[in-house]
Motif scaffolding. Structure first.
Motif, PDB file in Angstrom:
ATOM      1  N   ASP A  82       0.868  -1.280  -0.006  1.00  0.00           N
ATOM      2  CA  ASP A  82       0.111   0.061  -0.032  1.00  0.00           C
ATOM      3  C   ASP A  82       0.845   1.211  -0.113  1.00  0.00           C
ATOM      4  O   ASP A  82       0.511   2.377  -0.562  1.00  0.00           O
ATOM      5  N   PHE A  83       1.916   1.282   0.726  1.00  0.00           N
ATOM      6  CA  PHE A  83       2.791   2.691   0.985  1.00  0.00           C
ATOM      7  C   PHE A  83       4.136   2.392   0.148  1.00  0.00           C
ATOM      8  O   PHE A  83       4.888   3.258   0.412  1.00  0.00           O
ATOM      9  N   ALA A  84       4.414   1.328  -0.332  1.00  0.00           N
ATOM     10  CA  ALA A  84       5.849   1.107  -0.876  1.00  0.00           C
ATOM     11  C   ALA A  84       6.352   2.304  -1.605  1.00  0.00           C
ATOM     12  O   ALA A  84       7.448   2.498  -1.263  1.00  0.00           O
ATOM     13  N   PRO A  85       5.722   2.636  -2.882  1.00  0.00           N
ATOM     14  CA  PRO A  85       6.371   3.607  -3.487  1.00  0.00           C
ATOM     15  C   PRO A  85       6.777   4.984  -2.882  1.00  0.00           C
ATOM     16  O   PRO A  85       7.457   5.533  -3.105  1.00  0.00           O
ATOM     17  N   LEU A  86       5.857   5.144  -1.782  1.00  0.00           N
ATOM     18  CA  LEU A  86       5.870   6.490  -1.074  1.00  0.00           C
ATOM     19  C   LEU A  86       6.800   6.321   0.017  1.00  0.00           C
ATOM     20  O   LEU A  86       7.987   7.202   0.165  1.00  0.00           O
ATOM     21  N   ILE A  87       6.855   5.416   0.848  1.00  0.00           N
ATOM     22  CA  ILE A  87       7.694   4.821   1.992  1.00  0.00           C
ATOM     23  C   ILE A  87       9.130   4.436   1.563  1.00  0.00           C
ATOM     24  O   ILE A  87      10.222   4.988   2.258  1.00  0.00           O
ATOM     25  N   GLY A  88       9.146   3.625   0.469  1.00  0.00           N
ATOM     26  CA  GLY A  88      10.318   2.931   0.172  1.00  0.00           C
ATOM     27  C   GLY A  88      10.436   1.901   1.102  1.00  0.00           C
ATOM     28  O   GLY A  88       9.530   1.091   1.462  1.00  0.00           O
ATOM     29  N   PHE A  89      11.764   1.595   1.273  1.00  0.00           N
ATOM     30  CA  PHE A  89      12.389   0.612   1.903  1.00  0.00           C
ATOM     31  C   PHE A  89      13.787   0.836   2.428  1.00  0.00           C
ATOM     32  O   PHE A  89      14.340   1.693   2.188  1.00  0.00           O
ATOM     33  N   VAL A  90      14.409   0.086   3.573  1.00  0.00           N
ATOM     34  CA  VAL A  90      15.568  -0.032   4.030  1.00  0.00           C
ATOM     35  C   VAL A  90      16.151  -1.364   3.883  1.00  0.00           C
ATOM     36  O   VAL A  90      15.592  -2.387   4.193  1.00  0.00           O
ATOM     37  N   SER A  91      17.389  -1.354   3.125  1.00  0.00           N
ATOM     38  CA  SER A  91      18.065  -2.725   2.823  1.00  0.00           C
ATOM     39  C   SER A  91      19.413  -2.625   3.151  1.00  0.00           C
ATOM     40  O   SER A  91      20.033  -1.561   2.684  1.00  0.00           O
ATOM     41  N   LEU A  92      19.942  -3.548   3.699  1.00  0.00           N
ATOM     42  CA  LEU A  92      21.549  -3.550   4.074  1.00  0.00           C
ATOM     43  C   LEU A  92      22.127  -3.428   2.627  1.00  0.00           C
ATOM     44  O   LEU A  92      23.116  -3.306   2.494  1.00  0.00           O
ATOM     45  N   ARG A  93      21.595  -4.274   1.628  1.00  0.00           N
ATOM     46  CA  ARG A  93      22.378  -4.395   0.597  1.00  0.00           C
ATOM     47  C   ARG A  93      21.873  -3.247  -0.702  1.00  0.00           C
ATOM     48  O   ARG A  93      22.964  -2.869  -1.320  1.00  0.00           O
ATOM     49  N   TYR A  94      20.741  -2.749  -0.624  1.00  0.00           N
ATOM     50  CA  TYR A  94      20.457  -1.642  -1.564  1.00  0.00           C
ATOM     51  C   TYR A  94      20.004  -0.373  -1.150  1.00  0.00           C
ATOM     52  O   TYR A  94      19.724   0.568  -1.770  1.00  0.00           O
ATOM     53  N   GLY A  95      20.356   0.019   0.246  1.00  0.00           N
ATOM     54  CA  GLY A  95      20.422   1.461   0.952  1.00  0.00           C
ATOM     55  C   GLY A  95      18.688   1.431   1.311  1.00  0.00           C
ATOM     56  O   GLY A  95      18.106   0.603   1.561  1.00  0.00           O
ATOM     57  N   HIS A  96      18.433   2.770   1.063  1.00  0.00           N
ATOM     58  CA  HIS A  96      16.954   3.043   1.560  1.00  0.00           C
ATOM     59  C   HIS A  96      16.535   3.954   0.470  1.00  0.00           C
ATOM     60  O   HIS A  96      17.378   4.866  -0.303  1.00  0.00           O
ATOM     61  N   THR A  97      15.225   4.034   0.279  1.00  0.00           N
ATOM     62  CA  THR A  97      14.504   4.777  -0.682  1.00  0.00           C
ATOM     63  C   THR A  97      13.207   5.679  -0.039  1.00  0.00           C
ATOM     64  O   THR A  97      13.065   5.223   1.088  1.00  0.00           O
ATOM     65  N   GLY A  98      12.437   6.419  -0.937  1.00  0.00           N
ATOM     66  CA  GLY A  98      11.396   7.068  -0.499  1.00  0.00           C
ATOM     67  C   GLY A  98      11.563   7.841   0.964  1.00  0.00           C
ATOM     68  O   GLY A  98      12.568   8.539   1.055  1.00  0.00           O
ATOM     69  N   LEU A  99      10.481   8.065   1.603  1.00  0.00           N
ATOM     70  CA  LEU A  99      10.501   8.608   2.951  1.00  0.00           C
ATOM     71  C   LEU A  99      11.743   8.222   4.120  1.00  0.00           C
ATOM     72  O   LEU A  99      12.038   8.790   4.740  1.00  0.00           O
ATOM     73  N   GLU A 100      11.738   6.838   3.931  1.00  0.00           N
ATOM     74  CA  GLU A 100      12.984   6.062   4.527  1.00  0.00           C
ATOM     75  C   GLU A 100      14.229   6.967   4.381  1.00  0.00           C
ATOM     76  O   GLU A 100      15.102   7.024   5.127  1.00  0.00           O
ATOM     77  N   SER A 101      14.447   7.425   3.121  1.00  0.00           N
ATOM     78  CA  SER A 101      15.988   8.061   2.836  1.00  0.00           C
ATOM     79  C   SER A 101      15.508   9.400   3.135  1.00  0.00           C
ATOM     80  O   SER A 101      16.354   9.963   3.489  1.00  0.00           O
ATOM     81  N   VAL A 102      14.357  10.048   2.692  1.00  0.00           N
ATOM     82  CA  VAL A 102      14.312  11.465   2.913  1.00  0.00           C
ATOM     83  C   VAL A 102      14.442  11.813   4.413  1.00  0.00           C
ATOM     84  O   VAL A 102      15.361  12.810   4.842  1.00  0.00           O
ATOM     85  N   TYR A 103      13.770  10.949   5.287  1.00  0.00           N
ATOM     86  CA  TYR A 103      13.982  11.356   6.859  1.00  0.00           C
ATOM     87  C   TYR A 103      14.739  10.181   7.270  1.00  0.00           C
ATOM     88  O   TYR A 103      14.654  10.108   8.708  1.00  0.00           O
ATOM     89  N   ASN A 104      16.059   9.847   6.763  1.00  0.00           N
ATOM     90  CA  ASN A 104      16.816   8.945   7.390  1.00  0.00           C
ATOM     91  C   ASN A 104      17.432   9.285   8.656  1.00  0.00           C
ATOM     92  O   ASN A 104      17.460   8.777   9.578  1.00  0.00           O
ATOM     93  N   GLN A 105      17.938  10.745   8.485  1.00  0.00           N
ATOM     94  CA  GLN A 105      18.779  11.002   9.635  1.00  0.00           C
ATOM     95  C   GLN A 105      17.857  11.317  11.061  1.00  0.00           C
ATOM     96  O   GLN A 105      18.101  11.089  11.940  1.00  0.00           O
ATOM     97  N   GLU A 106      16.447  11.584  10.633  1.00  0.00           N
ATOM     98  CA  GLU A 106      15.522  11.783  11.651  1.00  0.00           C
ATOM     99  C   GLU A 106      15.205  10.535  12.203  1.00  0.00           C
ATOM    100  O   GLU A 106      15.109  10.277  13.356  1.00  0.00           O
ATOM    101  N   LEU A 107      15.033   9.581  11.198  1.00  0.00           N
ATOM    102  CA  LEU A 107      14.715   8.027  11.766  1.00  0.00           C
ATOM    103  C   LEU A 107      15.689   7.434  12.555  1.00  0.00           C
ATOM    104  O   LEU A 107      15.525   6.631  13.382  1.00  0.00           O
ATOM    105  N   LEU A 108      16.976   7.910  12.372  1.00  0.00           N
ATOM    106  CA  LEU A 108      18.215   7.349  12.898  1.00  0.00           C
ATOM    107  C   LEU A 108      18.565   8.122  14.423  1.00  0.00           C
ATOM    108  O   LEU A 108      19.266   7.613  15.158  1.00  0.00           O
TER     109      LEU A 108
END
Length: 267
Positions: A82-108
Motif C-alpha cells: 500500500d505505501f511502498a512507492p512512497l515510504i520506500g524500503f531499508v535494505s543493507l544491500r540496496y540502501g534506502h529509498t522514499g521517505l525512509e531515505s528523505v527522513y533517514n537522519q531523523e529516523l536514526l
C-alpha cells in the motif's frame, strides 16, 4: 636555489589551501548529503546500533517498524504494497529509498535536533533510539486507493481541502518492501533478488507515479482558468453557464451535448 625553494613553498601552500577548501566543501556543503547517502557504510553501521524510528499514519497505524530477528534488526512494513512507492524500503544491500531515505537522519536520531537527546542517552547509558515519523496519510484511504487502482498503472492523491494535508498518495503497480532482499529462483543455478527482478519489470513498480509521473492536468486545471476569469472578468459571477462537450460519433456530424449548468452567484 633559494628561488626554487620559494616556488616549491608556494606550490605546497597552494595545494594545502586547495585541500582545506575541499575539506570545507565536503564537511559543510556536501556533508549532509554524504551522511544520508544510502551507500554510506558508516550509516549502515549506525543502523545496527540504533533502533530506527517507527513510521505511523495519522491514526497511529504502524506503516514501518524495526524488529529484532535472530540478533539482527529487520525493517518490516505491515501494510505491504500500500505505501511502498512512497515510504520506500531499508535494505543493507540496496540502501534506502522514499521517505525512509528523505527522513533517514531523523529516523536514526542523528539529525541536529536530536543531539541533545543523544547526549542525555549517552550520559544515562541508554541505547540510542531514532525519532518516530507521523504522516498525514490515512491507512484506510490509502488501501482503498490501491484497491481502486486495481494494480493498473496510475496514481490517486487525496487531499484535505481545508489544510492541504495529504490523506492518500497511492501509486500502482507497486511492490512488497518486505521481500526486497529475497532470492528468486529462475531455474537451475539462476537466482536473482526481488529487487533486481523488479528493476527489470517494464511496469516500473519503483516509480512513484503520484510524485514522479508526468500526466496532463485534466480538469484540475479548470481551477486556474476559473481563477483567471474571476480576476479579470468580474461580471462572470452574474451569469449562468452551460457546460457542453462536442461528441464526435461521426466525423462529419459532430453533436454538442450539454452535461451541466452552473453559476458563480453567491447564495
Amino acid at each position: 636555489m633559494a628561488a626554487n625553494i620559494r616556488k616549491l613553498a608556494y606550490f605546497l601552500t597552494g595545494l594545502f589551501i586547495i585541500l582545506i577548501i575541499y575539506l570545507f566543501y565536503l564537511n559543510f556543503w556536501q556533508g549532509p548529503v554524504l551522511a544520508n547517502h544510502p551507500y554510506n557504510k558508516r550509516a549502515v553501521a549506525l543502523e545496527a546500533k540504533i533502533q530506527r524510528g517507527t513510521i505511523y499514519d495519522c491514526h497511529g497505524v504502524v506503516l514501518a517498524k524495526t524488529v529484532a530477528q535472530g540478533g539482527l534488526k529487520k525493517r518490516i512494513y505491515p501494510q505491504g504494497e500500500d505505501f511502498a512507492p512512497l515510504i520506500g524500503f531499508v535494505s543493507l544491500r540496496y540502501g534506502h529509498t522514499g521517505l525512509e531515505s528523505v527522513y533517514n537522519q531523523e529516523l536514526l536520531g542523528i539529525s541536529k535536533v536530536s543531539k541533545l537527546k543523544n547526549f542525555i542517552n549517552r550520559l544515562a547509558r541508554r541505547p540510542q533510539t531514532g525519532n518516530d515519523l507521523i504522516l498525514t496519510l490515512d491507512a484506510n484511504l490509502q488501501h482503498l486507493a490501491r484497491q481502486l487502482l486495481n494494480n493498473q498503472r496510475g496514481a490517486i492523491v487525496a487531499l484535505d481541502p481545508k489544510t492541504g494535508a495529504v490523506l492518500a498518495l497511492a501509486s500502482a503497480p507497486g511492490y512488497d518492501p518486505n521481500t526486497i532482499d529475497r532470492l528468486v529462483n529462475l531455474g537451475p543455478g539462476k537466482k536473482i533478488t526481488e529487487f533486481d527482478l523488479l528493476k527489470k519489470d517494464p511496469a516500473a513498480p519503483f516509480l512513484n507515479r503520484a510524485t514522479q509521473g508526468v500526466y496532463p492536468p485534466g480538469s484540475i486545471f479548470k481551477i486556474i482558468t476559473l481563477a483567471g476569469a474571476l480576476t479579470y472578468i468580474p461580471e462572470v459571477t452574474h451569469g449562468t453557464y452551460n457546460m457542453s462537450l462536442i461528441h464526435i460519433s461521426e466525423p462529419t456530424r459532430p453533436r454538442l451535448i450539454s452535461y451541466a449548468v452552473f453559476c458563480l452567484k453567491k447564495k
